[in-house]
Enzyme design. Structure first.
Site, PDB file in Angstrom:
ATOM      1  N   ASP A 171      16.721  17.036  34.713  1.00  0.00           N
ATOM      2  CA  ASP A 171      15.426  15.878  35.662  1.00  0.00           C
ATOM      3  C   ASP A 171      16.108  14.924  34.096  1.00  0.00           C
ATOM      4  O   ASP A 171      16.773  13.316  34.617  1.00  0.00           O
ATOM      5  CB  ASP A 171      14.196  16.071  35.481  1.00  0.00           C
ATOM      6  CG  ASP A 171      13.829  17.876  36.219  1.00  0.00           C
ATOM      7  OD1 ASP A 171      14.801  18.090  37.067  1.00  0.00           O
ATOM      8  OD2 ASP A 171      13.190  17.766  36.392  1.00  0.00           O
ATOM      9  N   SER A 176      10.754  14.342  40.140  1.00  0.00           N
ATOM     10  CA  SER A 176      10.479  13.998  38.221  1.00  0.00           C
ATOM     11  C   SER A 176       9.893  13.319  37.804  1.00  0.00           C
ATOM     12  O   SER A 176      10.827  12.274  36.751  1.00  0.00           O
ATOM     13  CB  SER A 176      12.499  14.474  37.888  1.00  0.00           C
ATOM     14  OG  SER A 176      12.705  15.639  37.783  1.00  0.00           O
ATOM     15  N   SER A 177       8.764  13.056  38.083  1.00  0.00           N
ATOM     16  CA  SER A 177       7.927  12.031  37.357  1.00  0.00           C
ATOM     17  C   SER A 177       7.887  12.127  36.044  1.00  0.00           C
ATOM     18  O   SER A 177       7.607  11.078  35.118  1.00  0.00           O
ATOM     19  CB  SER A 177       6.816  11.497  38.035  1.00  0.00           C
ATOM     20  OG  SER A 177       6.077  12.669  38.111  1.00  0.00           O
ATOM     21  N   GLY A 203       7.884  16.186  42.898  1.00  0.00           N
ATOM     22  CA  GLY A 203       9.723  16.957  42.704  1.00  0.00           C
ATOM     23  C   GLY A 203      10.205  15.749  42.243  1.00  0.00           C
ATOM     24  O   GLY A 203      11.637  16.517  42.812  1.00  0.00           O
ATOM     25  N   SER A 231      -2.435   3.966  31.210  1.00  0.00           N
ATOM     26  CA  SER A 231      -1.208   4.879  32.357  1.00  0.00           C
ATOM     27  C   SER A 231      -1.969   3.414  33.748  1.00  0.00           C
ATOM     28  O   SER A 231      -3.497   3.495  33.780  1.00  0.00           O
ATOM     29  CB  SER A 231      -2.190   5.725  32.522  1.00  0.00           C
ATOM     30  OG  SER A 231      -2.196   6.026  34.077  1.00  0.00           O
ATOM     31  N   GLU A 273       9.548  18.229  26.007  1.00  0.00           N
ATOM     32  CA  GLU A 273       8.739  19.265  27.677  1.00  0.00           C
ATOM     33  C   GLU A 273       8.782  20.667  27.081  1.00  0.00           C
ATOM     34  O   GLU A 273       8.113  21.048  27.247  1.00  0.00           O
ATOM     35  CB  GLU A 273       9.998  19.100  28.733  1.00  0.00           C
ATOM     36  CG  GLU A 273       9.188  19.362  29.473  1.00  0.00           C
ATOM     37  CD  GLU A 273       8.307  18.488  31.150  1.00  0.00           C
ATOM     38  OE1 GLU A 273       8.203  17.994  30.674  1.00  0.00           O
ATOM     39  OE2 GLU A 273       7.392  19.424  31.915  1.00  0.00           O
ATOM     40  N   GLU A 285      20.488  23.791  42.661  1.00  0.00           N
ATOM     41  CA  GLU A 285      18.678  23.657  42.469  1.00  0.00           C
ATOM     42  C   GLU A 285      18.729  25.590  41.330  1.00  0.00           C
ATOM     43  O   GLU A 285      19.289  26.617  41.999  1.00  0.00           O
ATOM     44  CB  GLU A 285      18.459  24.395  43.331  1.00  0.00           C
ATOM     45  CG  GLU A 285      16.981  23.626  43.245  1.00  0.00           C
ATOM     46  CD  GLU A 285      16.824  21.839  42.948  1.00  0.00           C
ATOM     47  OE1 GLU A 285      16.874  21.881  41.675  1.00  0.00           O
ATOM     48  OE2 GLU A 285      16.841  20.676  44.206  1.00  0.00           O
ATOM     49  N   HIS A 286      17.588  25.279  40.976  1.00  0.00           N
ATOM     50  CA  HIS A 286      17.509  26.858  39.554  1.00  0.00           C
ATOM     51  C   HIS A 286      18.925  27.036  39.033  1.00  0.00           C
ATOM     52  O   HIS A 286      19.423  27.971  38.567  1.00  0.00           O
ATOM     53  CB  HIS A 286      16.960  28.017  40.261  1.00  0.00           C
ATOM     54  CG  HIS A 286      15.794  26.844  40.507  1.00  0.00           C
ATOM     55  ND1 HIS A 286      14.920  27.676  39.175  1.00  0.00           N
ATOM     56  CD2 HIS A 286      14.962  26.851  41.530  1.00  0.00           C
ATOM     57  CE1 HIS A 286      13.246  27.261  40.149  1.00  0.00           C
ATOM     58  NE2 HIS A 286      13.741  26.826  41.647  1.00  0.00           N
ATOM     59  N   THR A 287      19.936  25.727  38.747  1.00  0.00           N
ATOM     60  CA  THR A 287      21.127  26.326  38.126  1.00  0.00           C
ATOM     61  C   THR A 287      20.960  26.167  36.557  1.00  0.00           C
ATOM     62  O   THR A 287      21.905  26.293  35.784  1.00  0.00           O
ATOM     63  CB  THR A 287      22.145  26.411  39.130  1.00  0.00           C
ATOM     64  OG1 THR A 287      22.132  24.403  39.316  1.00  0.00           O
ATOM     65  CG2 THR A 287      22.496  26.805  39.758  1.00  0.00           C
TER      66      THR A 287
HETATM   67  C1  GLA Z   1      12.568  21.720  37.703  1.00  0.00           C
HETATM   68  C2  GLA Z   1      13.016  22.044  36.770  1.00  0.00           C
HETATM   69  C3  GLA Z   1      14.679  21.333  36.315  1.00  0.00           C
HETATM   70  C4  GLA Z   1      15.353  22.374  37.290  1.00  0.00           C
HETATM   71  C5  GLA Z   1      14.790  22.659  38.650  1.00  0.00           C
HETATM   72  C6  GLA Z   1      15.189  23.154  39.379  1.00  0.00           C
HETATM   73  O1  GLA Z   1      12.837  20.445  38.725  1.00  0.00           O
HETATM   74  O2  GLA Z   1      12.738  20.413  35.574  1.00  0.00           O
HETATM   75  O3  GLA Z   1      15.281  21.869  35.022  1.00  0.00           O
HETATM   76  O4  GLA Z   1      15.348  23.827  36.815  1.00  0.00           O
HETATM   77  O5  GLA Z   1      13.637  22.902  38.661  1.00  0.00           O
HETATM   78  O6  GLA Z   1      16.387  23.084  39.857  1.00  0.00           O
END
Ligand code: GLA
Length: 386
Positions: free
Chosen positions: A171, A125-126, A123, A68, A159, A34-36
């Site tokens: 995502d 990624s919709s 969380g 929608s 995005e 995560e956050h990598t």
């Molecule tokens: C969100 C971002 C991703 C990623 C995560 C954290 O989902 O869209 O690119 O950075 O946060 O891992």
């Protein structure tokens, strides 16, 4: 899912009076890493059985009409006047079309209806499911022959530039490259991936949604990105070959610790540790050692909570509650953080207890019900009919 597909198809036919192309574009999970992604590191996501369904057909002119189902809203525009709307959902679609135009591709207008069961802003990624799905559809409808990686990069730019969030590549990449029963280790520098099997009948992946929504743009996401960049520029004075935290070791960080702002140091130490955990977690998968895998998920959560500081009381509550249940191998917050959801790896026999105990704990502490979804790892964006 069949009912959802039918609803989207019927709505399209009623509104636009013709037959559409139908696609499914999944939400993703991320087991670890995560956050990598924006630090050119490693992630381990998969596409899920929660998806956005699109019904779409090309037009002969440059008009675009969107509907929608989830918001029951119509939006009309044309390719020469794409601009940010007062709602958010049309922007994900417009952002993608904008990128095709910027790339000089010969596209025309569209009629489109869409709706899904990916929790919105939860969380999974919709938004990437909407962007990846439309990019895939446009590529197919206008015969553009772009490969999946190009579509993922195009969706990410949509995005970044149109919606205005500096998200990484994970995502959209996962949305487009998913395979049933497999997760993928993505190397976010070289943009290549390897699949790992993840279809054990005795294990379940559970997503628990806090119901707390926090917009990434107004969150600390960009602050974290800057802190990582700051760490890299400091170390580059000593190691000019470093390009991102991907190239940094814990030893380098330790050697120069005194020169760091302590907060920036913690952020960097988390990212370096998390990249290593992804590697080790993949080795666990090869050995089918899910006990060890679960431990790494717990370590990841501790790092996100204490070093990267992107967790929240609600996320911690869900994780702690899950970890008290026998048969829960690992649990951690997933995605950007602050709100959204957790991911837990659970033995099949413990799912019912998970549902009742985690819900009860959450209700008692917050007065709200968490949404709990057992998800399957499924194929990435694909055509259903058309
Ligand atoms: C969100 C971002 C991703 C990623 C995560 C954290 O989902 O869209 O690119 O950075 O946060 O891992």
């Amino acid at each position: 899912m069949e009912k959802l597909i039918d609803n989207v198809k019927k709505s399209f036919e009623k509104k636009f009076g013709r037959k559409p192309l139908l696609l499914a574009s999944p939400g993703r999970i991320n087991l670890i890493g995560e956050h990598t992604d924006y630090n050119e590191g490693f992630v381990l996501p998969g596409a899920t059985d929660r998806a956005v369904i699109f019904a779409v057909a090309p037009r002969d002119d440059r008009r675009c009409r969107f509907y929608s189902l989830d918001f029951d809203q119509d939006y009309a525009t044309d390719l020469d006047h794409l601009h940010k709307s007062e709602w958010r959902w049309p922007d994900y679609l417009q952002g993608v079309l904008d990128q095709f135009l910027k790339g000089g591709y010969a596209i025309r207008g569209l009629d489109l209806a869409f709706g899904g069961n990916v929790p919105i802003g939860g969380g999974m990624s919709s938004s990437a499911a909407v962007e990846g799905g439309l990019a895939f559809a446009v590529n197919h409808l206008f015969g553009l022959n772009l490969d999946l990686l190009s579509l993922a990069l195009l969706a990410q730019r949509a995005e970044n530039e149109f919606v205005g969030l500096r998200c990484g590549i994970m995502d959209m990449y996962a949305n487009l490259h998913g395979q049933p029963g497999k997760v993928m280790k993505i190397d976010c520098r070289h943009l290549v991936h390897e699949y790992y099997p993840f279809d054990r009948s005795e294990l379940r992946v559970i997503i628990s949604d806090t119901g707390v929504r926090r917009e990434l743009a107004s969150s600390e996401y960009n602050v974290r990105r800057r802190q990582c960049e700051e760490g890299v520029s400091l170390l580059r004075r000593y190691y000019p070959e470093i390009k991102s935290l991907r190239d940094v070791s814990l030893q380098m960080l330790e050697e120069h610790r005194a020169e760091f702002d302590p907060v920036v140091w913690k952020r960097c130490a988390y990212v370096v540790g998390e990249n290593e955990r992804v590697d080790l977690a993949c080795q666990d998968l090869v050995r089918s050692d899910f006990i060890s895998f679960g431990e790494r998920m717990k370590e990841s959560h501790r790092g996100l909570r204490d070093e990267y500081e992107v967790s929240s009381p609600e996320l911690n509550l869900l994780v702690n509650s899950a970890l008290k249940i026998p048969g829960v191998l690992g649990s951690r917050m997933m995605g950007a953080g602050f709100g959204g959801c957790t991911i837990s790896l659970v033995e099949a026999g413990a799912v019912e207890e998970f549902r009742s105990r985690v819900s009860a704990d959450y209700r008692r502490e917050t007065g709200r019900e968490p949404a709990i979804h057992v998800v399957r790892i499924e194929a990435g964006t694909r055509i259903l009919e058309g």
